[in-house]
Design a protein around this motif. Structure first.
Motif: not given
Length: 194
Positions: A131-157
């Motif tokens: 696509a030429q441009h991408i618009v990403i919808l993001l809930s502020p509640d779904e923001i994690t601090a860094n890669m360490h917390t993302a790997y620990q807390k996010r099941p998507e990995f």
């Protein structure tokens, strides 16, 4: 069975069990600020932007304001239909004429301003790159601090078959430091908080 299938089957069959060889614990390092403000600062450093709501405008109105010349808006979210649905794209070639892709991120990473997309958000993974441009919808509640917390807390990995972290639009720089955005992928990445 193809050679690829034979190799993949052999890997699956001979995969060591997690009980036999447990993974080491992941350290929690770095700044643990998972705020929207930190995410926005990091996003803007890497060339991304926030699609700010003006008054009571809808997502469709904000997209039309930001991209007035867009003809083909491909949506993978229920918040907008766009001019086409992402589910109708079957091959990467189907995404070649998409002006704007609209998807929802599973989560964002404040430290890097990155968003995570998997096959659950992208019915056709090339949509986020062709696509030429991408618009990403993001809930502020779904923001994690860094890669360490993302790997620990996010099941998507662990559950995603495909995953990509996007940090702003595509970019490249030559030896003299000339930065070109949108060189091999999307020309702009905008985040809509909702």
């Amino acid at each position: 069975m193809s050679a690829r299938d034979t190799i993949l089957q052999a890997l699956r069959t001979n995969r060591p069990s997690p009980e036999q060889y447990p993974l080491p614990p992941v350290a929690t390092l770095g700044d643990l600020d998972a705020s929207r403000e930190r995410f926005i600062t990091s996003l803007k450093i890497l060339g991304g932007d926030v699609l700010e709501r003006q008054g009571d405008e809808t997502l469709d109105m904000a997209i039309a304001r930001r991209f007035p010349d867009a003809k083909n808006v491909c949506s993978a979210v229920p918040e907008t239909n766009g001019t086409m649905r992402a589910e109708t794209l079957k091959t990467p070639q189907d995404a070649k004429d998409v002006d704007i892709a609209v998807v929802r991120a599973a989560f964002g990473i404040a430290e890097t301003g990155s968003i995570f997309l998997s096959e659950k958000q992208l019915p056709l993974n090339s949509l986020a790159h062709l696509a030429q441009h991408i618009v990403i919808l993001l809930s502020p509640d779904e923001i994690t601090a860094n890669m360490h917390t993302a790997y620990q807390k996010r099941p998507e990995f662990r559950s995603a078959n495909y995953g990509v972290l996007m940090s702003g639009p595509s970019a490249t720089a030559d030896i003299q430091g000339v930065l070109i955005r949108g060189a091999q992928g999307v020309r702009s990445l905008s985040v809509w908080f909702c």
